[in-house]
Design a protein around this motif. Structure first.
Motif, PDB file in Angstrom:
ATOM      1  N   SER A 173      -0.080   4.416  -4.964  1.00  0.00           N
ATOM      2  CA  SER A 173      -1.442   4.067  -5.547  1.00  0.00           C
ATOM      3  C   SER A 173      -1.233   2.849  -6.562  1.00  0.00           C
ATOM      4  O   SER A 173      -2.054   2.024  -6.661  1.00  0.00           O
ATOM      5  CB  SER A 173      -2.117   5.138  -6.207  1.00  0.00           C
ATOM      6  N   LEU A 174      -0.181   2.895  -7.214  1.00  0.00           N
ATOM      7  CA  LEU A 174       0.051   1.836  -8.304  1.00  0.00           C
ATOM      8  C   LEU A 174       0.220   0.432  -7.489  1.00  0.00           C
ATOM      9  O   LEU A 174      -0.272  -0.806  -7.978  1.00  0.00           O
ATOM     10  CB  LEU A 174       1.179   1.830  -9.095  1.00  0.00           C
ATOM     11  N   PHE A 181     -15.131  -2.522  -5.426  1.00  0.00           N
ATOM     12  CA  PHE A 181     -14.195  -3.655  -5.318  1.00  0.00           C
ATOM     13  C   PHE A 181     -14.915  -5.016  -4.583  1.00  0.00           C
ATOM     14  O   PHE A 181     -14.837  -5.977  -4.977  1.00  0.00           O
ATOM     15  CB  PHE A 181     -12.702  -3.581  -4.650  1.00  0.00           C
ATOM     16  N   TYR A 237       0.691  -1.354   0.056  1.00  0.00           N
ATOM     17  CA  TYR A 237       0.255   0.150  -0.107  1.00  0.00           C
ATOM     18  C   TYR A 237       0.794   1.335   0.108  1.00  0.00           C
ATOM     19  O   TYR A 237       0.362   2.474   0.427  1.00  0.00           O
ATOM     20  CB  TYR A 237      -1.028   0.122   1.154  1.00  0.00           C
ATOM     21  N   ARG A 243      -4.776  -4.990  -5.206  1.00  0.00           N
ATOM     22  CA  ARG A 243      -6.220  -5.388  -4.911  1.00  0.00           C
ATOM     23  C   ARG A 243      -6.564  -6.544  -6.314  1.00  0.00           C
ATOM     24  O   ARG A 243      -7.135  -7.349  -6.226  1.00  0.00           O
ATOM     25  CB  ARG A 243      -7.047  -4.168  -5.400  1.00  0.00           C
ATOM     26  N   ALA A 244      -5.693  -6.308  -7.397  1.00  0.00           N
ATOM     27  CA  ALA A 244      -5.530  -7.056  -8.525  1.00  0.00           C
ATOM     28  C   ALA A 244      -5.181  -8.520  -7.916  1.00  0.00           C
ATOM     29  O   ALA A 244      -5.559  -9.477  -8.391  1.00  0.00           O
ATOM     30  CB  ALA A 244      -4.791  -6.685  -9.735  1.00  0.00           C
ATOM     31  N   GLU A 287      -0.846  -0.377  -4.639  1.00  0.00           N
ATOM     32  CA  GLU A 287      -2.169  -0.925  -3.998  1.00  0.00           C
ATOM     33  C   GLU A 287      -3.048  -1.488  -5.136  1.00  0.00           C
ATOM     34  O   GLU A 287      -3.882  -2.211  -5.126  1.00  0.00           O
ATOM     35  CB  GLU A 287      -2.935   0.526  -3.425  1.00  0.00           C
ATOM     36  N   LYS A 288      -3.079  -0.737  -6.426  1.00  0.00           N
ATOM     37  CA  LYS A 288      -3.771  -1.303  -7.710  1.00  0.00           C
ATOM     38  C   LYS A 288      -3.318  -3.008  -7.829  1.00  0.00           C
ATOM     39  O   LYS A 288      -4.101  -3.573  -8.050  1.00  0.00           O
ATOM     40  CB  LYS A 288      -3.456  -0.418  -8.638  1.00  0.00           C
ATOM     41  N   LYS A 289      -1.992  -3.048  -7.700  1.00  0.00           N
ATOM     42  CA  LYS A 289      -1.461  -4.223  -8.084  1.00  0.00           C
ATOM     43  C   LYS A 289      -1.740  -5.287  -6.861  1.00  0.00           C
ATOM     44  O   LYS A 289      -2.207  -6.304  -7.045  1.00  0.00           O
ATOM     45  CB  LYS A 289       0.211  -4.307  -8.175  1.00  0.00           C
TER      46      LYS A 289
END
Length: 106
Positions: free
Chosen positions: A55-56, A93, A52, A62-63, A58-60
């Motif tokens: 933002s990138l 999400f 976390y 979540r994926a 965190e996006k990875k």
């Protein structure tokens, strides 16, 4: 394939609750196995802080969580409980996770 999605602030006790739920679920005769999906299982090469940090990242994260949850739900049977233990604070999400779980149950 029942599933449970834990949501909450960081360090609010989600992992502790997930472990307690796992212990109690395994005592129930209808549950044979419990799979906990969290940052440690979805992103084993990163620490929770690294997951976390931007933002990138965190996006990875979540994926990776979504794909791990999808895999766990798809390969489980009706006697397996899947617990997703993460922040899960984004409503969209959580809805995607709901749709994944519902699609497997149909």
């Amino acid at each position: 394939m029942p599933s449970l999605i834990l949501t909450g602030y960081p360090a609010s006790g989600k992992t502790t609750v997930a472990q307690v739920l796992k212990e109690r679920a395994l005592q129930h005769p209808a549950i044979q196995d419990v799979v906990i999906v969290n940052e440690e299982t979805a992103c084993p090469d990163w620490t929770k802080q690294e997951c976390y940090s931007t933002s990138l990242a965190e996006k990875k994260t979540r994926a990776a969580l979504k794909s791990s949850f999808d895999r766990a739900v798809a390969t489980s049977n009706k006697q397996t409980l899947v617990i997703l233990d993460s922040l899960n604070y984004i409503k969209g999400f959580r809805y995607e996770l709901h749709c994944i779980s519902k699609a497997v149950g149909e």
